[in-house]
Design an enzyme around this catalytic site. Structure first.
Site, PDB file in Angstrom:
ATOM      1  N   TYR A 157       0.829  -1.205   0.000  1.00 56.62           N
ATOM      2  CA  TYR A 157       0.000   0.000   0.000  1.00 56.62           C
ATOM      3  C   TYR A 157       0.863   1.255   0.000  1.00 56.62           C
ATOM      4  CZ  TYR A 157      -3.600   3.337   1.456  1.00 56.62           C
ATOM      5  OH  TYR A 157      -4.458   4.403   1.523  1.00 56.62           O
ATOM      6  N   LYS A 161       1.309   4.318  -2.864  1.00 56.02           N
ATOM      7  CA  LYS A 161       0.983   5.714  -2.566  1.00 56.02           C
ATOM      8  C   LYS A 161       2.194   6.624  -2.766  1.00 56.02           C
ATOM      9  CE  LYS A 161      -3.350   5.180  -1.599  1.00 56.02           C
ATOM     10  NZ  LYS A 161      -4.392   5.811  -2.447  1.00 56.02           N
TER      11      LYS A 161
END
Length: 275
Positions: A157, A161
């Site tokens: 994740y 990002k």
């Protein structure tokens, strides 16, 4: 004069921040194209907004598919002629709480497909058309505080990002001097269905939580301005300071002395000596 958001496209619009953005823009009078891969939920939410008097178009689309993104852009511009706001918001959490070497690679790839490549595809589909029209427009990328703060068990994740933050920063530079503004939204923990029941990995979650509506309000206030970084949580400053203090500490460390052994030399073994 306040930037006029008459038309908007919001991806990841079936729930969470995307739904809150769609609702806020619609209440402000914008015609909103809502896109999401979850077609049933998307059309249900779009119908609810329409019943409240909003002008909403629901488009079911897998934004990791370039053809689907091209169709979304064509639908938006064919229907409305011009688009003022594009909220590049679709996202997936993926595996958390596992060290990198235990995360299934296919799940990690999927997170990148949604959080990074889908955003790239949307930007590539919309930005040329926005530039062609020459009108003021605003592109908002939803990244995360995980673009800055990385804890244990969050490699997939957080890396996606970080990548999206880099794309937004590059787009900002690419579009300098044009009528198209760029912002990157970096919320901390937001009370959305995506995080319900989730225990944040150590060092990754922060100490505060905000509503999706609060985040949407921050985006709304930034539209048309030069604000690039959009933060939402009260503990943002502390979390950023801790990260950059750590960088600064390493930057200012004195060079190692010649006598200092930085990494133990491997010891020869009987087995190794045979090769």
């Amino acid at each position: 004069m306040k930037f006029q958001a008459r038309t908007a496209v919001v991806t990841g619009a079936a729930s969470g921040i995307g739904l809150a953005l769609s609702a806020l823009l619609a209440r402000a009078g914008a015609a909103v194209v809502m896109a999401d891969v979850e077609g049933d939920a998307l059309h249900r939410r779009a119908a609810e907004l329409t019943a409240q008097g909003a002008e909403v178009t629901a488009v079911t689309a897998d934004l990791t598919d370039p053809d689907a993104v091209a169709r979304l852009a064509a639908t938006a511009f064919d229907r409305h002629g011009d688009i003022d706001v594009v909220c590049n918001n679709a996202g997936a959490l993926g595996p958390v709480g596992q060290p990198l070497w235990e995360v299934p690679l296919e799940r990690m790839r999927r997170v990148f497909e949604v959080n990074h490549w889908a955003h790239v595809l949307v930007a590539r589909a919309f930005v040329p058309r926005l530039l062609e029209r020459g009108r003021p427009a605003h592109l908002v990328h939803t990244a995360s505080m995980s673009a800055f703060v990385v804890g244990a068990g969050s490699a997939g994740y957080a890396a996606s990002k970080h990548a999206d933050l880099a794309v937004a920063r590059s787009l900002r530079a690419d579009l300098r001097g044009t009528a198209v503004r760029v912002s990157v939204l970096c919320p901390g923990r937001v009370d959305t269905p995506m995080v319900h029941g989730l225990t944040a990995p150590r060092g990754a979650g922060g100490d505060t939580s905000v509503s999706a509506e609060h985040v949407a309000g921050i985006v709304w206030e930034a539209l048309g301005s030069d604000r690039f970084y959009l933060f939402s949580n009260a503990d943002t400053a502390v979390r950023l300071r801790d990260q950059f203090d750590d960088v600064w500490r390493h930057l200012s460390l004195p060079p190692p002395s010649p006598e200092e052994e930085l990494w133990p030399a491997p010891k020869a073994t009987t087995a190794a000596s045979k090769h």
